[in-house]
Design a protein around this motif. Structure first.
Motif, PDB file in Angstrom:
ATOM      1  N   LEU A 297       0.828  -1.206   0.000  1.00 32.06           N
ATOM      2  CA  LEU A 297       0.000   0.000   0.000  1.00 32.06           C
ATOM      3  C   LEU A 297       0.860   1.252   0.000  1.00 32.06           C
ATOM      4  N   ALA A 298       1.934   1.240   0.775  1.00 28.45           N
ATOM      5  CA  ALA A 298       2.820   2.402   0.817  1.00 28.45           C
ATOM      6  C   ALA A 298       3.469   2.642  -0.545  1.00 28.45           C
ATOM      7  N   LEU A 299       3.923   1.562  -1.189  1.00 27.93           N
ATOM      8  CA  LEU A 299       4.554   1.700  -2.504  1.00 27.93           C
ATOM      9  C   LEU A 299       3.563   2.191  -3.553  1.00 27.93           C
ATOM     10  N   ARG A 300       2.365   1.620  -3.548  1.00 27.71           N
ATOM     11  CA  ARG A 300       1.365   2.026  -4.544  1.00 27.71           C
ATOM     12  C   ARG A 300       0.906   3.460  -4.310  1.00 27.71           C
ATOM     13  N   THR A 301       0.761   3.831  -3.040  1.00 26.93           N
ATOM     14  CA  THR A 301       0.327   5.193  -2.746  1.00 26.93           C
ATOM     15  C   THR A 301       1.374   6.202  -3.191  1.00 26.93           C
ATOM     16  N   ALA A 326       3.120   8.203   2.933  1.00 33.76           N
ATOM     17  CA  ALA A 326       3.812   7.459   1.876  1.00 33.76           C
ATOM     18  C   ALA A 326       4.894   8.310   1.213  1.00 33.76           C
ATOM     19  N   ASP A 327       4.645   9.604   1.066  1.00 30.28           N
ATOM     20  CA  ASP A 327       5.616  10.479   0.414  1.00 30.28           C
ATOM     21  C   ASP A 327       6.834  10.755   1.290  1.00 30.28           C
ATOM     22  N   SER A 328       6.662  10.672   2.608  1.00 29.93           N
ATOM     23  CA  SER A 328       7.746  11.048   3.511  1.00 29.93           C
ATOM     24  C   SER A 328       8.406   9.856   4.192  1.00 29.93           C
ATOM     25  N   MET A 329       8.009   8.632   3.835  1.00 32.70           N
ATOM     26  CA  MET A 329       8.537   7.460   4.522  1.00 32.70           C
ATOM     27  C   MET A 329       9.998   7.226   4.151  1.00 32.70           C
ATOM     28  N   PRO A 330      10.899   7.222   5.111  1.00 35.42           N
ATOM     29  CA  PRO A 330      12.319   6.987   4.798  1.00 35.42           C
ATOM     30  C   PRO A 330      12.552   5.536   4.389  1.00 35.42           C
ATOM     31  N   GLU A 335      11.807  -0.519   4.360  1.00 33.47           N
ATOM     32  CA  GLU A 335      12.485  -1.821   4.369  1.00 33.47           C
ATOM     33  C   GLU A 335      12.001  -2.688   5.531  1.00 33.47           C
ATOM     34  N   ARG A 336      11.655  -2.054   6.644  1.00 34.52           N
ATOM     35  CA  ARG A 336      11.196  -2.791   7.811  1.00 34.52           C
ATOM     36  C   ARG A 336       9.851  -3.465   7.556  1.00 34.52           C
ATOM     37  N   LEU A 337       9.092  -2.957   6.578  1.00 33.79           N
ATOM     38  CA  LEU A 337       7.774  -3.520   6.273  1.00 33.79           C
ATOM     39  C   LEU A 337       7.867  -4.793   5.446  1.00 33.79           C
ATOM     40  N   HIS A 338       9.045  -5.104   4.934  1.00 34.65           N
ATOM     41  CA  HIS A 338       9.175  -6.219   3.989  1.00 34.65           C
ATOM     42  C   HIS A 338       8.966  -7.570   4.645  1.00 34.65           C
TER      43      HIS A 338
END
Length: 484
Positions: A297-301, A326-330, A335-338
């Motif tokens: 979701l973060a990547l698609r957003t 999503a725009d400001s996620m470092p 990577e931690r979401l993987h």
């Protein structure tokens, strides 16, 4: 509003993170725009409509929660009813004459405002001594009066329009009763009923959209004891099992939600959860998307166009917060979401058989789908045998009926847990047969649905074993046809 005792408030505070996820489950779905088709049918969980609409609309008017509790002497029960109250938003544009006119969209530099139903969080709190819940119990009514708000929209000092928000009046009831249970423990069955008591009379052609502003949405409860504790409805102790089995829960499901595995807090949710549910610590924020998968979701957003992001920001403040997140996620957060390992166990020295469930073919050394054979019409059939397909009408599907008269190659002989035999077959002449074979995907037929072709193969005798059907979990039904 009641001020809960410190012990109860501590328990509720720990449970509210999960309760908030229940409150906003599916609130606005990716791609977070009002124009998206899946955001046009809103409010899917815990909706309690006015009684008269419930009779014609087929939706629920009340929720009923029952559970077993063990209160202490002079104990008190805290109840926090939580729900979203729909707030209808309309958008108007300024006119040259100095007035306003309704529009379907109002273009701004950073967002596009559109009509939308927002959700306003509401809480009804109740703290009562346990002794008052016996007999007729406690009946507590509440009213949320109608309200309207207006927000002027300005850009660069110029009034471009306004947003009107309106909330309808909602009346509700909370009913709490207890019943003493027999046995050596001071246990009681607690019943909490939440009801929409609004007196709205719908028009004959009223739709769900007309009833929603007068409805409770995503309705759920936090229930806490000051000194006692609750019993799990899914894993109670043996002495409480019969009492728990007699509990009747309607349109909701109570689970233990106390901090650190405690039992002083129950969360009664319209979404089925397990005891002590938790939010993944890696989750960077609320994405409001049902059964959300944060990484994708973060990547698609983040991949939405600038225009799509403007639409999302104008749809709802919560959707705008998701876009900003999503725009400001470092990169290190993304990577931690993987993936995460929650626990490890040592298997050194343990035999592989000990780790295999009873239904796994690997747990039965006598099972060998590629070598096992079965006798059909006096011929031994196994992997490599050619057969004529004759699907049975009573246990096949429409697709397999088209294969009647076709020929196929047997890939394996499989045995179900009840002793039934199934043949895994690839259809001859199918251009995708090699791909299906590589993926282990076949069509399945029973012995009386095929006729052996070619010369009889050496007899090895039918297998009379009782191993399970390979690749199929217990309880998964099999008919002739594709599994995959």
């Amino acid at each position: 509003m009641n001020a809960f005792p410190a012990d109860i408030e501590t328990g509720f505070a720990a449970a509210r993170q999960i309760a908030d996820a229940v409150l906003l489950e599916g609130y606005v779905l990716y791609p977070y725009r009002a124009s998206a088709a899946k955001n046009r049918l809103r409010w899917q969980f815990g909706v309690l409509v006015p009684p008269e609409y419930g009779e014609v609309g087929g939706e629920h008017v009340q929720q009923r929660t029952e559970c077993v509790m063990e209160p202490r002497h002079d104990d008190r029960l805290a109840v926090e009813l939580r729900f979203l109250r729909p707030q209808r938003r309309t958008v108007e544009r300024s006119t040259p004459a100095g007035g306003y006119e309704p529009v379907e969209r109002l273009e701004l530099a950073d967002r596009v405002l559109v009509p939308w139903d927002e959700g306003v969080e509401e809480r009804i709190e109740l703290l009562v001594p346990i002794g008052e819940l016996a007999g007729n119990g406690v009946l507590r009514g509440f009213r949320l009066p109608a309200a309207a708000e207006m927000e002027l929209i300005r850009e660069n000092g110029v009034a471009l329009g306004r947003v009107l928000r309106r909330r309808e009046q909602i009346d509700g009831l909370l009913r709490l009763t207890t019943e003493d249970l027999p046995g050596p423990y001071r246990a009681q069955r607690l019943t909490v009923v939440v009801e929409n008591a609004s007196t709205w009379t719908p028009a004959p052609d009223a739709r769900r959209e007309d009833a929603l502003p007068r409805s409770l949405v995503s309705t759920h409860l936090l229930i806490g004891l000051e000194h006692g504790w609750f019993q799990s409805v899914t894993d109670p102790p043996e002495w409480a099992r019969a009492a728990v089995d007699r509990c009747r829960n309607e349109h909701t499901w109570p689970v233990l939600a106390g901090p650190n595995g405690g039992r002083r807090v129950m969360l009664s949710s319209p979404i089925i959860l397990e005891d002590h549910p938790q939010i993944a610590p890696e989750s960077p924020g609320t994405l409001y998307d049902s059964t959300e998968i944060d990484e994708i979701l973060a990547l698609r957003t983040a991949a939405l166009t600038d225009h799509e992001k403007r639409e999302a920001r104008g749809t709802d403040e919560r959707a705008g917060a998701v876009i900003d997140l999503a725009d400001s996620m470092p990169p290190e957060v993304l990577e931690r979401l993987h993936g995460a390992v929650r626990g490890l166990r040592e298997i050194t020295g343990a035999s592989p058989e000990a780790e295999q469930p009873w239904w796994d073919p690997g747990n039965d050394s006598a099972v060998d789908p590629e070598r096992d054979r079965v006798v059909i019409d006096g011929r031994s059939v196994g992997a490599g045998s050619r057969v004529l397909l004759r699907p049975g009408r009573r246990r096949t599907d429409a697709q397999d009926l088209f294969l009647h008269g076709r020929t196929g190659m047997v890939e394996a002989v499989l045995h179900d847990v009840d002793g039934s035999v199934h043949l895994a077959v690839t259809v001859e002449g199918d251009p995708g047969a090699d791909l299906w074979r590589a993926q282990g995907r076949f069509r399945y037929f029973q012995p009386d649905e095929v006729t052996p072709l070619g010369d009889p193969l050496p007899e090895r005798g039918p297998r009379a074993g009782h191993g399970p059907l390979e690749g199929v979990a217990p309880g998964e039904g099999i008919a002739s046809g594709e599994i995959g």
